[in-house]
Write a protein that holds these residues in place. Sequence first.
Motif: not given
Length: 153
Positions: A24-27, A112-135
Amino acid sequence: MKTIIQKLKLKFKKFETFENLEEHKWFMPQLNRHSAEEFLKDKQIGVFIIRESESIQQALVLSVKVPTYINSSQFCHYVIMQSKNGVWVRGIEKKIFKNLDQFITFCSNSRDIIPVKLDVDFYILENKTVYNRSNSLNSVSSNSSNFSDLSDL
């Protein structure tokens, strides 16, 4: 009938619920509290890591970025305990989970347990880029653009 030695081995063995975390990337076991906060400081609310506890043997810590109205430092740290029955947050024994993955999934869908929802999408989307910023924006909107890369979204 189990012998006393077999019973003791079962009692003191490392529980299977915390095994195979390296996939897991979050570990991030090597991080201490300060390093965890440094990692999280420029992230969005809900981004988290799981690290090893510095003070409690065989316990983990959930470090998560929270809004300032929850904690002025913007970080909360929760000790995750384990037993043969499952995992839970110390001090919040009302919910016990079979394993850490179930705990993370639950906390990513509920407050219910902690005051915010954990953002697991951060680790899923971390390596994906919507577009190349140099374009430039023009090349993104041109007729010759290839939108096949959007299938990964």
